[in-house]
Design a protein around this motif. Structure first.
Motif, PDB file in Angstrom:
ATOM      1  N   MET A 163       0.831  -1.203   0.000  1.00 28.48           N
ATOM      2  CA  MET A 163       0.000   0.000   0.000  1.00 28.48           C
ATOM      3  C   MET A 163       0.865   1.253   0.000  1.00 28.48           C
ATOM      4  O   MET A 163       1.795   1.352   0.792  1.00 28.48           O
ATOM      5  CB  MET A 163      -0.904  -0.002   1.237  1.00 28.48           C
ATOM      6  CG  MET A 163      -2.126   0.841   1.059  1.00 28.48           C
ATOM      7  SD  MET A 163      -3.153   0.813   2.543  1.00 28.48           S
ATOM      8  CE  MET A 163      -2.357   2.061   3.521  1.00 28.48           C
ATOM      9  N   PHE A 164       0.577   2.151  -0.965  1.00 30.52           N
ATOM     10  CA  PHE A 164       1.372   3.389  -1.006  1.00 30.52           C
ATOM     11  C   PHE A 164       0.594   4.492  -0.319  1.00 30.52           C
ATOM     12  O   PHE A 164      -0.591   4.672  -0.554  1.00 30.52           O
ATOM     13  CB  PHE A 164       1.594   3.886  -2.438  1.00 30.52           C
ATOM     14  CG  PHE A 164       2.144   2.835  -3.363  1.00 30.52           C
ATOM     15  CD1 PHE A 164       2.825   1.725  -2.890  1.00 30.52           C
ATOM     16  CD2 PHE A 164       1.977   2.996  -4.735  1.00 30.52           C
ATOM     17  CE1 PHE A 164       3.336   0.796  -3.768  1.00 30.52           C
ATOM     18  CE2 PHE A 164       2.490   2.067  -5.609  1.00 30.52           C
ATOM     19  CZ  PHE A 164       3.164   0.958  -5.128  1.00 30.52           C
ATOM     20  N   VAL A 165       1.291   5.233   0.505  1.00 32.69           N
ATOM     21  CA  VAL A 165       0.681   6.420   1.094  1.00 32.69           C
ATOM     22  C   VAL A 165       1.412   7.658   0.583  1.00 32.69           C
ATOM     23  O   VAL A 165       0.801   8.645   0.200  1.00 32.69           O
ATOM     24  CB  VAL A 165       0.746   6.345   2.633  1.00 32.69           C
ATOM     25  CG1 VAL A 165       0.133   7.594   3.237  1.00 32.69           C
ATOM     26  CG2 VAL A 165       0.035   5.091   3.124  1.00 32.69           C
ATOM     27  N   GLU A 218      -4.884   3.167  -5.019  1.00 38.99           N
ATOM     28  CA  GLU A 218      -4.169   3.482  -3.772  1.00 38.99           C
ATOM     29  C   GLU A 218      -4.678   4.809  -3.219  1.00 38.99           C
ATOM     30  O   GLU A 218      -5.151   5.674  -3.949  1.00 38.99           O
ATOM     31  CB  GLU A 218      -2.660   3.612  -4.042  1.00 38.99           C
ATOM     32  CG  GLU A 218      -2.019   2.364  -4.610  1.00 38.99           C
ATOM     33  CD  GLU A 218      -1.859   1.261  -3.560  1.00 38.99           C
ATOM     34  OE1 GLU A 218      -1.953   1.561  -2.359  1.00 38.99           O
ATOM     35  OE2 GLU A 218      -1.650   0.098  -3.962  1.00 38.99           O
ATOM     36  N   THR A 219      -4.586   4.964  -1.910  1.00 40.61           N
ATOM     37  CA  THR A 219      -4.934   6.242  -1.304  1.00 40.61           C
ATOM     38  C   THR A 219      -3.645   7.003  -1.015  1.00 40.61           C
ATOM     39  O   THR A 219      -2.907   6.657  -0.101  1.00 40.61           O
ATOM     40  CB  THR A 219      -5.717   6.044   0.008  1.00 40.61           C
ATOM     41  OG1 THR A 219      -6.774   5.148  -0.261  1.00 40.61           O
ATOM     42  CG2 THR A 219      -6.240   7.359   0.528  1.00 40.61           C
ATOM     43  N   ILE A 220      -3.389   7.986  -1.850  1.00 41.43           N
ATOM     44  CA  ILE A 220      -2.130   8.729  -1.726  1.00 41.43           C
ATOM     45  C   ILE A 220      -2.352   9.945  -0.829  1.00 41.43           C
ATOM     46  O   ILE A 220      -3.267  10.738  -1.061  1.00 41.43           O
ATOM     47  CB  ILE A 220      -1.644   9.198  -3.113  1.00 41.43           C
ATOM     48  CG1 ILE A 220      -1.595   8.026  -4.114  1.00 41.43           C
ATOM     49  CG2 ILE A 220      -0.297   9.886  -3.001  1.00 41.43           C
ATOM     50  CD1 ILE A 220      -0.615   6.947  -3.782  1.00 41.43           C
ATOM     51  N   GLU A 221      -1.512  10.084   0.167  1.00 36.05           N
ATOM     52  CA  GLU A 221      -1.645  11.236   1.066  1.00 36.05           C
ATOM     53  C   GLU A 221      -0.653  12.347   0.742  1.00 36.05           C
ATOM     54  O   GLU A 221      -0.983  13.520   0.780  1.00 36.05           O
ATOM     55  CB  GLU A 221      -1.468  10.789   2.527  1.00 36.05           C
ATOM     56  CG  GLU A 221      -2.715  10.085   3.056  1.00 36.05           C
ATOM     57  CD  GLU A 221      -2.530   9.545   4.457  1.00 36.05           C
ATOM     58  OE1 GLU A 221      -1.544   9.921   5.123  1.00 36.05           O
ATOM     59  OE2 GLU A 221      -3.371   8.726   4.865  1.00 36.05           O
ATOM     60  N   ASN A 222       0.582  11.949   0.464  1.00 37.61           N
ATOM     61  CA  ASN A 222       1.618  12.958   0.215  1.00 37.61           C
ATOM     62  C   ASN A 222       2.386  12.661  -1.063  1.00 37.61           C
ATOM     63  O   ASN A 222       2.722  11.514  -1.325  1.00 37.61           O
ATOM     64  CB  ASN A 222       2.606  13.002   1.385  1.00 37.61           C
ATOM     65  CG  ASN A 222       1.925  13.396   2.675  1.00 37.61           C
ATOM     66  OD1 ASN A 222       1.447  14.518   2.829  1.00 37.61           O
ATOM     67  ND2 ASN A 222       1.823  12.443   3.603  1.00 37.61           N
ATOM     68  N   ILE A 223       2.628  13.731  -1.804  1.00 35.77           N
ATOM     69  CA  ILE A 223       3.402  13.584  -3.050  1.00 35.77           C
ATOM     70  C   ILE A 223       4.579  14.549  -3.033  1.00 35.77           C
ATOM     71  O   ILE A 223       4.433  15.717  -2.649  1.00 35.77           O
ATOM     72  CB  ILE A 223       2.528  13.899  -4.285  1.00 35.77           C
ATOM     73  CG1 ILE A 223       1.337  12.932  -4.366  1.00 35.77           C
ATOM     74  CG2 ILE A 223       3.349  13.844  -5.571  1.00 35.77           C
ATOM     75  CD1 ILE A 223       0.418  13.189  -5.545  1.00 35.77           C
TER      76      ILE A 223
END
Ligand code: MN
Length: 444
Positions: free
Chosen positions: A1-3, A64-69
């Motif tokens: 899982m990517f955050v 995926e649920t991405i929070e920070n990029i």
């Protein structure tokens, strides 16, 4: 899982890869994502070091649920579109680390850390160094390649002290210059070598507004990648003020102009704008439709005649207040005068004011050695004095300095001494920023 994820621009290049390897060290909980295509210049390094990055693909972001990029080496939304189109759900926080001008930032809601450095990798390297992070020699090699790629091996005008400091730090961390050099090799394909050979024969030097311009026209049966690298090699070898290479592909009526400039007065970004092209002052290109390649080439040439800024000439850089001695003065008088005006060489005039010779400290030393300081200047002066007209260009001045081992060039107009160009005048001319209009630039 990517955050948390990090990526560079589309078609990632060596500076992107250098930046990303440092992101991995600075922010270990971020997953790196590669662009679908990789810039040809970065292939070799990418293939060899792929495992050091542990890249995910843009499609892996689906669901995926991405929070920070973290975005590196670009502030343009168009250049990160290929990643964003795979991200759904609530808006992630975006932080940009970029060395491009801030005014081009159109990624909304992002926090931007701007680096004024030549390479983006230098900015992240500076942060890593501050935090006392240690690198493996492979990581240091990747980062140093990024810096060298974006700064022309630390010689472009965009280079800042921090680029050199971080490069030194990376070398200290074990970067291999041997590998860096091999990754920067730009001519790799047989196609490129063939075109290089053809262009060496086809490129024609010509004088346009006093500038030494290289021009070439070549027809290709298909699009070839890596042409810019070939143009750069030829520019290195032939050393013109600027090179305009025209390629024409008859099959689809496509004309391609690739240009390189070595003079800040020749702004290629501006020059190629009417053709829908662009880039930087020193490197730009344009791609357009043309019915007839030859005709297009001739038109481009005429356009350059009209639009290139005139080359700097002696009259733009010479000192007009010229100190001189008379040929009938004694060596002693002349040497005192030279000391008084603080010059190491002076033109010698006859009674009519005509340039008749040149006297430097060397001749005075000779006179002193022979105890002939009361002899007239004409007995010791150099008689075959090299002089030039005010219209002579910087290039020609450079050649005269070099060929005759002289440091002063008297400028003669209508049989009278009009000025003198010293090494100092020449260097000041070379360093003059293009925004300052050349004083006294006139016709020709
Ligand atoms: Mn860059």
């Amino acid at each position: 899982m990517f955050v948390n994820i990090a990526f560079g621009h589309t078609n990632m290049d060596l500076d992107c890869l250098g930046s990303l390897i440092l992101v991995k060290k600075l922010f270990p909980d971020y997953v790196l994502v590669r662009s679908r295509l990789i810039h040809p210049a970065a292939y070799t390094l990418y293939n060899l070091f792929e495992s050091h990055f542990g890249f995910a693909e843009p499609v892996d972001l689906e669901g995926e649920t991405i929070e920070n990029i973290i975005v590196v080496d670009t502030s343009s939304s168009a250049r990160i579109k290929e990643y964003l189109e795979h991200i759904r759900g609530p808006h992630p926080n975006i932080t940009i680390y970029d060395h491009h001008p801030a005014e081009h930032c159109d990624i909304l809601g992002a926090r931007r850390v701007g680096f004024p450095w030549g390479a983006n990798t230098s900015g992240l390297g500076g942060l890593a160094r501050e935090r006392g992070i240690r690198l493996e020699s492979e990581e240091a090699t990747i980062a140093l390649t990024g810096i060298y790629a974006d700064t022309g091996c630390l010689i472009y005008e965009n280079v800042k002290p921090l680029d050199l400091e971080v490069a030194a730090w990376l070398l200290d961390m074990g970067a291999s210059l041997k590998l860096v050099k091999s990754f920067l090799e730009t001519i790799k394909e047989d196609d490129q070598i063939q075109i290089l050979n053809r262009l060496l024969l086809a490129a024609q030097p010509s004088s346009i507004q006093g500038n030494e311009i290289l021009l070439s026209y070549l027809e290709l049966d298909r699009q070839v990648s890596g042409l810019a690298a070939v143009i750069e090699k030829i520019t290195d070898v032939k050393n013109p003020d600027a090179y305009f290479a025209v390629f024409f592909i008859p099959k689809n009526n496509t004309a391609l102009v690739i240009a390189r400039s070595r003079r800040s007065r020749i702004d290629l970004h501006e020059i190629l704008a009417p053709y829908g092209g662009g880039g930087h002052q020193s490197a730009a290109s344009a791609k357009l439709n043309a019915g007839d390649g030859r005709l297009f080439y001739d038109e481009l040439r005429e356009y350059l005649e009209r639009s290139l800024a005139p080359a700097l000439r002696a009259r733009d850089i010479m000192s007009r207040e010229v100190f001189s001695v008379n040929e009938n003065q004694s060596l002693l008088e002349a040497s005192k005068y030279m000391e008084q005006v603080n010059h190491t060489g002076l033109p010698v005039l006859d009674n009519e004011g005509k340039l008749n010779g040149f006297l430097s400290l060397r001749e005075i030393m000779k006179g002193r050695k022979n105890s002939q300081m009361s002899s007239p200047v004409r007995a010791y002066m150099i008689r075959n004095v090299i002089s030039a007209p005010p219209g002579i260009t910087m290039r020609e001045i450079e050649r005269l300095f070099f060929r005759h081992h002289i440091g002063h060039l008297p400028i003669v107009e209508n049989n009278a001494l009009a000025g003198i160009v010293s090494r100092g005048d020449y260097l000041r001319g070379r360093m003059r920023p293009p925004s300052v209009p050349a004083a006294g630039t006139t016709e020709e």
